[in-house]
Motif scaffolding. Structure first.
Motif, PDB file in Angstrom:
ATOM      1  N   CYS A  55       0.817  -1.219   0.000  1.00 28.71           N
ATOM      2  CA  CYS A  55       0.000   0.000   0.000  1.00 28.71           C
ATOM      3  C   CYS A  55       0.847   1.263   0.000  1.00 28.71           C
ATOM      4  O   CYS A  55       0.312   2.379  -0.062  1.00 28.71           O
ATOM      5  CB  CYS A  55      -0.965   0.000   1.185  1.00 28.71           C
ATOM      6  N   GLU A  70      -7.063   0.310   3.297  1.00 34.91           N
ATOM      7  CA  GLU A  70      -8.313   0.557   2.577  1.00 34.91           C
ATOM      8  C   GLU A  70      -9.456   0.883   3.530  1.00 34.91           C
ATOM      9  O   GLU A  70     -10.360   1.646   3.199  1.00 34.91           O
ATOM     10  CB  GLU A  70      -8.671  -0.670   1.742  1.00 34.91           C
ATOM     11  N   ASN A 427     -11.838   6.399   4.793  1.00 39.35           N
ATOM     12  CA  ASN A 427     -11.098   5.165   4.531  1.00 39.35           C
ATOM     13  C   ASN A 427     -10.414   5.258   3.179  1.00 39.35           C
ATOM     14  O   ASN A 427     -10.902   5.895   2.256  1.00 39.35           O
ATOM     15  CB  ASN A 427     -12.002   3.929   4.598  1.00 39.35           C
ATOM     16  N   GLY A 428      -9.246   4.620   3.090  1.00 39.98           N
ATOM     17  CA  GLY A 428      -8.490   4.602   1.847  1.00 39.98           C
ATOM     18  C   GLY A 428      -7.784   5.898   1.522  1.00 39.98           C
ATOM     19  O   GLY A 428      -7.229   6.045   0.437  1.00 39.98           O
TER      20      GLY A 428
END
Length: 783
Positions: A55, A70, A427-428
């Motif tokens: 990530c 995520e 989120n993410g």
């Protein structure tokens, strides 16, 4: 009917009459967490760089950490201290590392407040804070916050995990350990691994099992009670140990070399938004050779070393995933604050060529390249203590320059992931606010809704130095709250303030440019010259990877930042500035017991760490014991130290007495008695008599005579040309057995002695000869 409860320490609210029928009972209220309090899981990776996680742009597959990102947030501006123990102290206390007495790793402690290796009790750990609010507290994996002289069964135990607020501990106390044959501690005592590598054992899997078990143990009794789990796998610190099938998943993935890795990771980082679109890739490091300049065999070996590392990281991600899956199955994950951090940037402790056995490196006996290549298919397995070359270190910190132990961003900027589905709606996303690991404790406290205690066990607490990041978790445009942060690691200094970063590298921007290596001391005249000429300045708000030194154009700003560094240094016990490695590692330190010439060991007791035991190398010594040999076959180890990577073993096999010295895993010098041991009582003895001087520079300790005696009669002798010059690592000493990785393949672990053995006495005489440079290397290799 509800119990009548009252706060402990307040007046009893019931009634006390002459008899129970005239009385009304009341109970002190048990300590309970606030209803709905979240669990806390902090995962501390080891030597994992900014460019290692999937990530964060890496080709190394980390699907479980990726799913956390995520479901949560990634920070691209989180900073560490650049070394292990100092960072871990900050993560747990919320105070700067010098204020924790952790200027360096515990083995490098010196006699100054910021350097003594003892986290003061007024700097409470998060475990101690949350324990006061009804949390279960667990530490799994690496600790490395204990003074090295207190790592033995003699204690004291006040600074062990159970003495600092963790109710349960399972892991290892030092800086590194074998993943196949770890030095395990359960609570306050040593234990053997539950299985062998042949039975499928691996430390990271074991740690995940224990984490799940500890949580389940508590939750089955009190499902509403929150837990704090500090999960610290030994990965991805050396040795890079992993089952071969995990490494094989990356076959060919790194054949194009470290420059290509950097370019591809950097491009992916921009796609993911973890680096700014206008960021530049830092320069080619002067200490790293061009991949194209290497031979085909070097390509093959170095690529395999990186395949093993990548498999190790993916395997670790999988075990973290098992813990996350368990939390999800038990409906705990949504209300668990999960934070993932590394303790520093990627490590360069493998040197320019990497190694299959770190013991060879710090004993001045690096293996010939041909020897490394010959075991290429075994790298990552139980017989090796491997680490990749520092070209991969440089690549692992993409896009930054340099690495662990240095305060450029490559050593001090790391991935930071935060996930809490119930408490964080975003989120993410990527967060860009400046952060430092001292911010983790105040952030956790803020999210839970509690304040740091004024006292812990009667000790008045110091102020926490970090600031809460809670605003940035909920608002991508939140203001930077952490505006100033100093850095110092073994003389390498830096200061961040409001988007600018001043760096004073030591011994220089690279070893090649400095013309000297790690560990050079800084004298007062040197420091004055460094302050006048060596500071660099980077506008990191616009120059993400520290590519452009703008010191000359901003002299007034730089002078102000240097002054601020000294102000911070005075505030947080940073002085004296100490660039040395050698002096601090070999300097005199407190000991649990004073040095002596005679040591007595007993079978069935805990193993003794290398630096706490008798120093046998390069000096005359003897090992003796009285045993009883029965009519049946008797065998087993009397005394052993080390592993297949190097050590010695004094043992009985096939009714004969034997001694084997394993020189850095490359040669076995062995002597056996020329007579069998008859049934009855015997005095068995080994003597080492030096016959010459060591050649420390070339990895050769003292030559000498190995001599075996039975009941005072010489029964075997061998003239050896050299011995191990400096240290066995791993180097624990065990009486009556040789557990784990055995010193010699002549027997299988644990090879416990089957006769009657009461004790073994080691007697020393003569002066101890040491290689101080090698002592520095071994201590730093453990971090």
């Amino acid at each position: 009917m509800a119990l009548n409860e009252y706060e402990p320490g307040t007046s009893f609210p019931g009634v006390i009459g002459r008899t129970p029928d005239e009385s009304v009972p009341a109970w002190p209220r048990p300590l309970r967490a606030r209803e709905g309090s979240p669990n806390v899981l902090i995962v501390v990776l080891d030597d994992t760089g900014f460019g290692h996680l999937g990530c964060y742009g890496s080709p190394i597959r980390t699907p479980n950490l990726d799913r956390l990102a995520e479901r949560g947030l990634r920070y691209n501006n989180m900073h560490t201290t650049a070394l292990c123990s100092p960072s871990r102290s900050c993560i747990l206390t919320g105070r700067n590392h010098h204020s924790n007495g952790m200027a360096c790793v515990t083995e490098g402690a010196t006699g100054y407040p910021g350097y003594n290796g003892m986290v003061p009790f007024e700097n409470g750990l998060l475990s101690e804070m949350l324990l006061l609010h009804g949390y279960s507290t667990f530490l799994i994996g690496k600790y490395h916050l204990l003074p090295s002289h207190e790592e033995t069964a003699a204690g004291p135990y006040t600074r062990w995990p159970l003495g600092r607020g963790f109710e349960r501990f399972y892991g290892f106390l030092g800086g590194d350990t074998s993943q196949w044959h770890p030095d395990l501690v359960y609570d306050n005592h040593q234990v053997d691994p539950p299985r062998t590598p042949e039975e499928g054992y691996h430390l990271t899997e074991d740690l995940a099992d224990r984490a799940i078990q500890f949580i389940a143990d508590a939750k089955q009794i009190d499902p509403a009670k929150p837990f704090y789990l500090h999960f610290c796998p030994g990965a991805t610190h050396a040795p890079h140990h992993v089952p071969a099938d995990w490494a094989d998943r990356y076959k060919g993935a790194f054949d194009e070399g470290w420059e290509v890795y950097r370019e591809r990771v950097f491009a992916r980082q921009k796609e993911l938004g973890v680096v700014p679109q206008d960021a530049e890739l830092s320069r080619h490091d002067p200490d790293v050779p061009e991949w194209s300049s290497l031979s085909d065999d070097q390509h093959r070996l170095y690529a395999r070393m990186m395949e093993v590392f990548a498999g190790f990281l993916s395997h670790t991600d999988h075990q973290i995933g098992r813990v996350l899956d368990y939390l999800e199955r038990t409906s705990e994950l949504d209300n668990t604050i999960v934070m993932v951090i590394s303790d520093n940037g990627a490590s360069a402790e493998g040197g320019p060529t990497g190694t299959t056995n770190e013991a060879q490196f710090f004993n001045n006996a690096p293996e010939p390249f041909e020897d490394s290549l010959a075991v290429i298919d075994e790298i990552g397995g139980p017989d090796h203590f491997n680490h990749y070359p520092w070209g991969w270190t440089w690549a692992g910190n993409t896009p930054f320059r340099r690495w662990k132990r240095e305060t450029y961003r490559g050593g001090s900027t790391d991935p930071f992931i935060v996930s809490w589905p119930r408490g964080i709606s975003a989120n993410g996303e990527v967060r860009h606010q400046y952060a430092h690991i001292i911010d983790i404790v105040p952030t956790v406290l803020d999210l839970i809704g509690i304040t740091a205690p004024a006292t812990i066990r009667g000790v008045t607490q110091s102020a926490i130095h970090g600031v809460s990041l809670a605003d940035s978790l909920r608002n991508a445009d939140a203001e930077n709250r952490h505006r100033t942060q100093y850095f110092e690691m073994m003389g390498h200094r830096a200061l961040y303030h409001d988007g600018w970063r001043a760096v004073c590298p030591w011994p220089g921007p690279s070893f090649a440019e400095a013309g000297k290596g790690f560990g050079e001391p800084i004298w007062s005249s040197t420091l004055s010259d460094l302050d006048a000429h060596a500071w660099e300045l980077y506008h990191v708000d616009e120059d993400f990877a520290e590519c452009h030194d703008v010191a000359d154009e901003n002299r007034d700003r730089l002078i102000a930042l240097i002054a601020t560094w000294y102000a911070e240094a005075g505030k947080y016990d940073v002085l004296p500035v100490d660039g040395s490695g050698l002096a601090r590692f070999v300097g005199e330190k407190p000991l649990v017991a004073p040095p002596r010439d005679s040591y007595t060991f007993y079978p069935g007791t805990q193993s003794v760490p290398f630096f706490a035991g008798p120093r046998l190398l390069n000096r005359p010594h003897s090992i003796s014991t009285a045993v009883t040999i029965g009519e049946a076959s008797v065998e087993g180890v009397l005394l052993a130290q080390g592993t297949r990577a190097g050590g010695f073993s004094f043992f009985v096999k096939d009714r004969r007495l034997h001694y084997v010295h394993n020189w850095v895993g490359r040669h076995l010098f062995g002597v056996s008695s020329d007579v069998e041991l008859e049934p009855g009582d015997h005095v068995l003895r080994f003597e080492f008599e030096p016959t010459g001087e060591p050649d420390l520079a070339h990895g050769h300790g003292m030559p000498g005579m190995f001599q075996l005696y039975v009941d005072g009669t010489l029964v075997g002798a061998l003239d050896v040309p050299y011995t191990t010059p400096f240290a066995f690592n791993p180097g624990t000493l065990t009486c009556g057995a040789d557990p784990g990785s055995t010193v010699t393949p002549e027997y299988a672990a644990p090879f416990r002695f089957t006769g009657t053995l009461e004790k073994v006495i080691v007697d020393l005489s003569g002066e101890l000869i040491v290689d101080k440079d090698a002592e520095l290397r071994i201590a730093m290799a453990r971090q």
